[in-house]
Scaffold this motif. Structure first.
Motif, short mmCIF file in Angstrom:
data_model
loop_
_atom_site.label_atom_id
_atom_site.label_comp_id
_atom_site.label_asym_id
_atom_site.label_seq_id
_atom_site.Cartn_x
_atom_site.Cartn_y
_atom_site.Cartn_z
N LEU A 84 0.80 -1.07 -0.13
CA LEU A 84 0.05 -0.04 -0.10
C LEU A 84 0.92 1.34 0.03
O LEU A 84 0.74 2.32 -0.72
CB LEU A 84 -1.01 -0.01 1.25
CG LEU A 84 -2.40 -0.53 1.12
CD1 LEU A 84 -3.08 -0.54 2.59
CD2 LEU A 84 -3.04 0.50 0.10
N ILE A 87 1.94 1.86 -3.17
CA ILE A 87 0.98 2.37 -4.33
C ILE A 87 0.65 3.78 -4.11
O ILE A 87 0.67 4.73 -4.93
CB ILE A 87 -0.15 1.52 -4.15
CG1 ILE A 87 -0.11 0.22 -4.60
CG2 ILE A 87 -1.57 2.26 -4.68
CD1 ILE A 87 -1.17 -0.86 -4.20
N GLU A 88 0.65 4.35 -2.74
CA GLU A 88 0.27 5.56 -2.62
C GLU A 88 1.27 6.48 -2.66
O GLU A 88 1.07 7.55 -3.45
CB GLU A 88 -0.21 5.64 -1.08
CG GLU A 88 -0.69 6.75 -0.68
CD GLU A 88 -2.35 6.94 -0.85
OE1 GLU A 88 -2.51 6.31 -2.09
OE2 GLU A 88 -3.13 7.52 -0.10
N VAL A 103 -0.74 4.89 5.50
CA VAL A 103 -1.16 3.68 5.67
C VAL A 103 -1.42 3.32 6.97
O VAL A 103 -2.47 2.84 7.55
CB VAL A 103 -0.30 2.71 4.93
CG1 VAL A 103 -0.69 1.43 5.31
CG2 VAL A 103 0.19 2.89 3.68
N LEU A 153 -5.87 7.45 1.36
CA LEU A 153 -6.00 6.62 2.25
C LEU A 153 -6.74 7.25 3.39
O LEU A 153 -7.49 6.66 4.35
CB LEU A 153 -4.73 5.69 2.42
CG LEU A 153 -4.29 4.61 1.53
CD1 LEU A 153 -3.05 4.16 1.92
CD2 LEU A 153 -5.32 3.64 1.78
N SER A 181 -5.10 3.36 -4.39
CA SER A 181 -5.20 2.94 -3.02
C SER A 181 -6.55 2.64 -2.61
O SER A 181 -6.53 1.61 -1.88
CB SER A 181 -4.47 3.77 -2.07
OG SER A 181 -4.86 4.97 -2.26
#
Ligand code: NAD
Length: 477
Positions: A84, A87-88, A103, A153, A181
């Motif tokens: 994550l 990705i972010e 996250v 997120l 995300s």
């Protein structure tokens, strides 16, 4: 799950019209994938799925059962933290450390709300002879969530998880520039066992999917974070359907540094709050108001910090990453044109081998900016900190309140009386005294006054907003 799909009623499906939107890596300006371009029909299906969920399995779960699902999601987020984070970081252009914090914050929302789910109680109200009156907190029903690109997120955590906690079924429209995300999170929610339709995701452009969601008559509540312009449109659409709205529209948050402050302590907070996420933070501390007697020494300290900042690709984890996109890059550069004639105290450096197509800007510290200057009053949404001097407490408060916004403020002083006087005098949803939390604190109710919007997310307060109070008066004689 594939990035080019929508999550509707527990299924991953392409947009009905089959169209997609390219995903651009802000660090290079290059295309790195695509997401589905959902539109009116997809939004409609998602809202119907959410309505179905309210009438079906999801709507019949107990609070404890919802809490277990939310806790499980939090656990899965932590188990997938590295992926994550990648990705972010790549999608938004955040340095890895900052993406990792996001996250963890998203998992913290799950932990906090999973624990809070069975602790929201109604009341009994003394009334007439022979009556018992009680209040219940019920879900609104279907809640819409329009999410911006700057903290996908964290904002899904504070908004969507809060709504799920109170038993609402949700439809999420992530920012078109940063949806990856959200899609990954949707997949984790399905793994955690959320019933079909309880959490739906429709990616797409704001004017298409976002506008379709905000005007859909099947919604019972809508939560929006983003620009004041679009916030107004969302509120107008909600007015037609007579549904409640939560609006979080950014800020021009001041940090007030008085002469008796612990300057060494304030320094990293003042710097980071301005440049975190390349300044693209609604609660960025983008103005620093400094008492005249310490103005020179404090700006020297700040200038040393700003000059040391390095800007580069998100994945290389420098202090500051690129801006999100070309539009934001142009917008910040337009504001920098306004800085001509102002004192540039210091600028960070874009690393020499930063990819040419990336949206990099130098973090900039501007000195002695007049309180009425456009740069002292408008949200730049870039890594720019304006320094303004003040002569006394009264003037500090007047300058702090001299913008259309009122989201967050920081007060740095050792004087206890002044801490409370100034905190009470500033029109702002959150006040930090001798600390500052841009975006932090899942436990802390958060939201604006004035042009920063209304409604509160985070903390227990969010759960009141994501539910509706019913009063039951029983006559039993
Ligand atoms: P925006 O308001 O256009 O976008 C925010 C969200 O709203 C996105 O999901 C977008 O798709 C959606 N949207 C856009 N038009 C819509 C419409 N007509 N109806 C419904 N939804 C719609 O923000 P932006 O263009 O991405 O950024 C512009 C400025 O907004 C920034 O420079 C910044 O000042 C501000 N902003 C603030 C925040 C915040 O956290 N408060 C976040 C992002 C942007």
């Amino acid at each position: 799950m594939e990035a080019k799909q929508l999550l509707i009623d527990g299924n991953w499906i392409p947009a009905e019209e089959g169209k997609t939107i390219p995903v651009i890596d802000p660090s290079t300006g290059q295309e790195m994938g695509a997401i589905a371009r959902g539109a009116e029909k997809d939004v409609h299906h998602a809202v119907l799925a959410a309505q179905g969920a309210m009438e079906g399995t999801w709507g019949n779960l107990t609070a404890v059962e919802r809490g277990r699902l939310i806790a499980k999601l939090g656990q899965l987020i932590l188990e997938n933290k590295d992926e994550l984070t990648q990705i972010e970081s790549r999608d938004v252009g955040k340095p890895l450390k900052q993406a990792a914090n996001d996250v963890i914050a998203c998992a913290r929302y799950c932990e906090f709300y999973a624990g809070a789910v069975d602790k929201i109680h109604g009341e009994t109200i003394p009334y007439l002879e022979g009556y018992t009156v009680l209040t219940l907190r019920e879900a609104h029903g279907v809640t819409g969530h329009i999410i911006p690109w700057n903290y996908p997120l964290q904002i899904i955590g504070r908004s969507v998880i809060g709504a799920l906690t109170m038993g609402n079924a949700t439809v999420i429209k992530p920012g078109e520039d940063a949806s990856l995300s959200a899609l990954f999170l949707g997949n984790l929610a399905m793994q955690a066992g959320f019933p079909a339709g309880s959490l739906n995701i429709v990616t797409g452009y704001g004017e298409e999917a976002g506008a379709a969601l905000s005007r859909h008559s099947g919604l019972d509540h809508i939560s929006f974070t983003g620009s004041p312009r679009v916030g107004t449109l969302v509120q107008q659409a909600a007015a037609v359907n007579i549904i409640p709205v939560t609006l979080e529209l950014g800020g021009k948050s001041p940090q007030l540094v008085f002469a008796d402050a612990d300057l060494e302590k304030a320094l990293p907070f003042v710097t980071n709050a301005a440049v975190q996420n390349a300044g693209q933070t609604c609660s960025a501390g983008s103005r620093v108001l400094i008492e005249e007697s310490i103005y020179e020494p404090f700006i020297e300290m700040l200038a040393a910090r700003f000059s040391a900042l390095r800007v580069g690709p998100s994945q290389k984890d420098y202090d500051v990453g690129p801006l999100i996109n070309q539009t934001q890059y142009k917008r910040v550069n337009r504001y920098m044109e306004q800085a001509k004639g102002l004192e540039i105290l210091a600028q960070g450096e874009v690393i020499p081998d930063a990819p040419a197509g990336g949206f990099y800007v130098q973090p900039t510290l501007l000195g002695r900016v007049p309180a009425e200057h456009q740069l002292a009053k408008e949200e730049i949404f870039g890594p720019v900190l304006v320094c303004i001097s003040f002569k006394d407490e009264e003037e500090a408060i007047a300058i702090a309140n001299n913008t259309d916004y009122g989201l967050v403020a920081g007060i740095w002083t050792a004087d206890g009386g002044r801490q409370m006087r100034v905190a009470k005098a500033i029109k702002s949803g959150q006040i930090f005294i001798n600390n500052y939390g841009a975006g932090g604190g899942v436990e802390l109710p958060f939201g604006g006054m004035k042009g920063s919007g209304f409604g509160r997310e985070k903390g227990f307060e969010a759960l009141y907003g994501f539910s509706v109070l019913k009063t039951i008066a029983m006559h039993h004689g």
